[in-house]
Design a protein around this motif. Sequence first.
Motif, short mmCIF file in Angstrom:
data_model
loop_
_atom_site.label_atom_id
_atom_site.label_comp_id
_atom_site.label_asym_id
_atom_site.label_seq_id
_atom_site.Cartn_x
_atom_site.Cartn_y
_atom_site.Cartn_z
N PHE A 20 0.83 -1.20 0.00
CA PHE A 20 0.00 0.00 0.00
C PHE A 20 0.87 1.26 0.00
CE2 PHE A 20 -2.55 -3.24 2.07
CZ PHE A 20 -3.81 -3.04 1.52
N ARG A 21 0.25 2.36 -0.36
CA ARG A 21 0.85 3.68 -0.22
C ARG A 21 -0.09 4.50 0.65
NH1 ARG A 21 2.82 5.41 -5.11
NH2 ARG A 21 4.90 5.53 -4.25
N ILE A 22 0.49 5.22 1.59
CA ILE A 22 -0.31 6.14 2.41
C ILE A 22 0.24 7.54 2.17
CG2 ILE A 22 1.11 5.75 4.48
CD1 ILE A 22 -1.56 6.21 6.10
N SER A 28 -6.77 18.70 2.67
CA SER A 28 -7.57 18.33 3.84
C SER A 28 -6.71 17.92 5.04
CB SER A 28 -8.50 17.17 3.48
OG SER A 28 -7.74 15.99 3.28
N GLN A 29 -5.43 17.64 4.81
CA GLN A 29 -4.52 17.13 5.84
C GLN A 29 -4.90 15.73 6.31
OE1 GLN A 29 -1.60 18.94 6.68
NE2 GLN A 29 -2.39 20.01 4.89
N ASN A 30 -5.86 15.09 5.64
CA ASN A 30 -6.24 13.72 5.97
C ASN A 30 -5.29 12.75 5.29
OD1 ASN A 30 -8.48 14.34 7.55
ND2 ASN A 30 -9.79 14.52 5.75
N HIS A 31 -5.19 11.54 5.84
CA HIS A 31 -4.36 10.50 5.25
C HIS A 31 -5.23 9.60 4.39
CE1 HIS A 31 -1.74 11.18 9.01
NE2 HIS A 31 -1.31 11.93 8.01
N THR A 32 -4.70 9.21 3.22
CA THR A 32 -5.41 8.30 2.33
C THR A 32 -4.51 7.10 2.02
OG1 THR A 32 -4.65 9.48 0.37
CG2 THR A 32 -6.79 10.12 1.25
N ILE A 33 -5.12 5.93 1.91
CA ILE A 33 -4.39 4.71 1.59
C ILE A 33 -4.84 4.22 0.23
CG2 ILE A 33 -4.08 2.26 2.19
CD1 ILE A 33 -4.34 2.98 5.09
N SER A 34 -3.88 3.79 -0.59
CA SER A 34 -4.21 3.17 -1.87
C SER A 34 -3.41 1.87 -2.02
CB SER A 34 -3.92 4.12 -3.03
OG SER A 34 -2.57 4.52 -3.02
N LEU A 35 -4.00 0.92 -2.72
CA LEU A 35 -3.37 -0.37 -2.94
C LEU A 35 -2.37 -0.26 -4.08
CD1 LEU A 35 -3.36 -3.48 -2.36
CD2 LEU A 35 -5.08 -3.67 -4.14
N ILE A 36 -1.16 -0.78 -3.89
CA ILE A 36 -0.16 -0.84 -4.96
C ILE A 36 -0.27 -2.18 -5.68
CG2 ILE A 36 2.30 -0.85 -5.52
CD1 ILE A 36 2.71 0.97 -3.05
N ASN A 37 -0.23 -3.28 -4.91
CA ASN A 37 -0.42 -4.60 -5.53
C ASN A 37 -0.75 -5.65 -4.48
OD1 ASN A 37 1.97 -5.56 -4.39
ND2 ASN A 37 3.19 -5.10 -6.19
N GLU A 109 -2.66 -14.79 6.52
CA GLU A 109 -3.34 -15.97 6.00
C GLU A 109 -4.79 -15.58 5.77
OE1 GLU A 109 -2.65 -19.27 8.63
OE2 GLU A 109 -0.56 -19.42 8.02
N SER A 110 -5.29 -15.85 4.56
CA SER A 110 -6.62 -15.34 4.21
C SER A 110 -7.76 -16.08 4.92
CB SER A 110 -6.83 -15.39 2.70
OG SER A 110 -6.92 -16.72 2.26
N HIS A 111 -7.64 -17.40 5.13
CA HIS A 111 -8.70 -18.20 5.75
C HIS A 111 -10.06 -17.90 5.11
CE1 HIS A 111 -6.00 -19.67 8.83
NE2 HIS A 111 -5.65 -18.43 9.12
N GLY A 112 -10.05 -17.64 3.80
CA GLY A 112 -11.30 -17.39 3.09
C GLY A 112 -11.80 -15.95 3.17
N ALA A 113 -11.07 -15.07 3.83
CA ALA A 113 -11.50 -13.67 3.93
C ALA A 113 -11.39 -13.01 2.57
CB ALA A 113 -10.63 -12.94 4.95
N GLN A 114 -12.19 -11.98 2.37
CA GLN A 114 -12.16 -11.31 1.08
C GLN A 114 -12.15 -9.79 1.16
OE1 GLN A 114 -14.92 -12.36 2.95
NE2 GLN A 114 -15.80 -13.69 1.42
N THR A 115 -12.07 -9.23 2.37
CA THR A 115 -12.11 -7.78 2.53
C THR A 115 -11.09 -7.35 3.58
OG1 THR A 115 -14.48 -7.83 2.06
CG2 THR A 115 -13.64 -5.82 3.04
N ILE A 116 -10.49 -6.19 3.36
CA ILE A 116 -9.61 -5.59 4.35
C ILE A 116 -10.12 -4.19 4.63
CG2 ILE A 116 -7.96 -4.79 2.59
CD1 ILE A 116 -5.72 -5.25 4.66
N ARG A 117 -10.16 -3.83 5.91
CA ARG A 117 -10.59 -2.48 6.31
C ARG A 117 -9.48 -1.84 7.13
NH1 ARG A 117 -16.05 -2.66 8.70
NH2 ARG A 117 -15.04 -3.71 10.43
N TRP A 118 -8.99 -0.69 6.66
CA TRP A 118 -7.91 0.03 7.35
C TRP A 118 -8.50 1.17 8.20
CZ3 TRP A 118 -3.09 -1.42 7.90
CH2 TRP A 118 -2.51 -2.28 6.97
N THR A 132 -11.75 0.64 2.81
CA THR A 132 -12.27 -0.73 2.81
C THR A 132 -12.12 -1.25 1.39
OG1 THR A 132 -13.84 -0.26 4.57
CG2 THR A 132 -14.29 -2.18 3.20
N LEU A 133 -11.50 -2.43 1.26
CA LEU A 133 -11.13 -2.94 -0.05
C LEU A 133 -11.41 -4.43 -0.13
CD1 LEU A 133 -9.35 -2.16 -2.63
CD2 LEU A 133 -7.45 -3.08 -1.34
N HIS A 134 -12.03 -4.87 -1.22
CA HIS A 134 -12.25 -6.29 -1.47
C HIS A 134 -11.06 -6.81 -2.29
CE1 HIS A 134 -16.29 -5.97 0.06
NE2 HIS A 134 -16.44 -4.88 -0.67
#
Length: 135
Positions: A20-22, A28-37, A109-118, A132-134
């Motif tokens: 990820f990149r933050i 806004s001075q807020n932090h944003t996260i984006s997925l790199i790979n 380990e995914s254990h079948g999970a499909q979403t990540i929430r930062w 929140t990213l699927h």
Amino acid sequence: ADETIVKTTENPDEVVFMAFRIKKDSLSQNHTISLINTTKTNTRMKKQTEPESHSGNYLIAEILKSGKPSQIIKIPHPLFVHFEYPDDSGRYISKDAVLDDAEFFIRFESHGAQTIRWTELLKDQPQKELLTLHF
């Protein structure tokens, strides 16, 4: 003589590596996260220990399966860095810095999970959801 060979194949769980990149938004001075790979592989992970944050600021990743947290990973906030270096006399000096942009990764380990929430946990501030990213 007939010989029977029994092969057992253990199916290791899927391990997900996410980079990820933050960034700090200049307006806004807020932090944003984006997925790199994202990379997925079949392997097993050793137990991870939770690193301490010198700043008291953290990012928290909730790995969600069917909408419910299956694991929670807490990492030191990548924009708040602590480093030590020797001065001219050889004594070590500690410094804290705040970056505008940083890359970081997690694995789990995914254990079948499909979403990540930062969410972001900054000292003396309420917790704030960033992404929140699927996957």
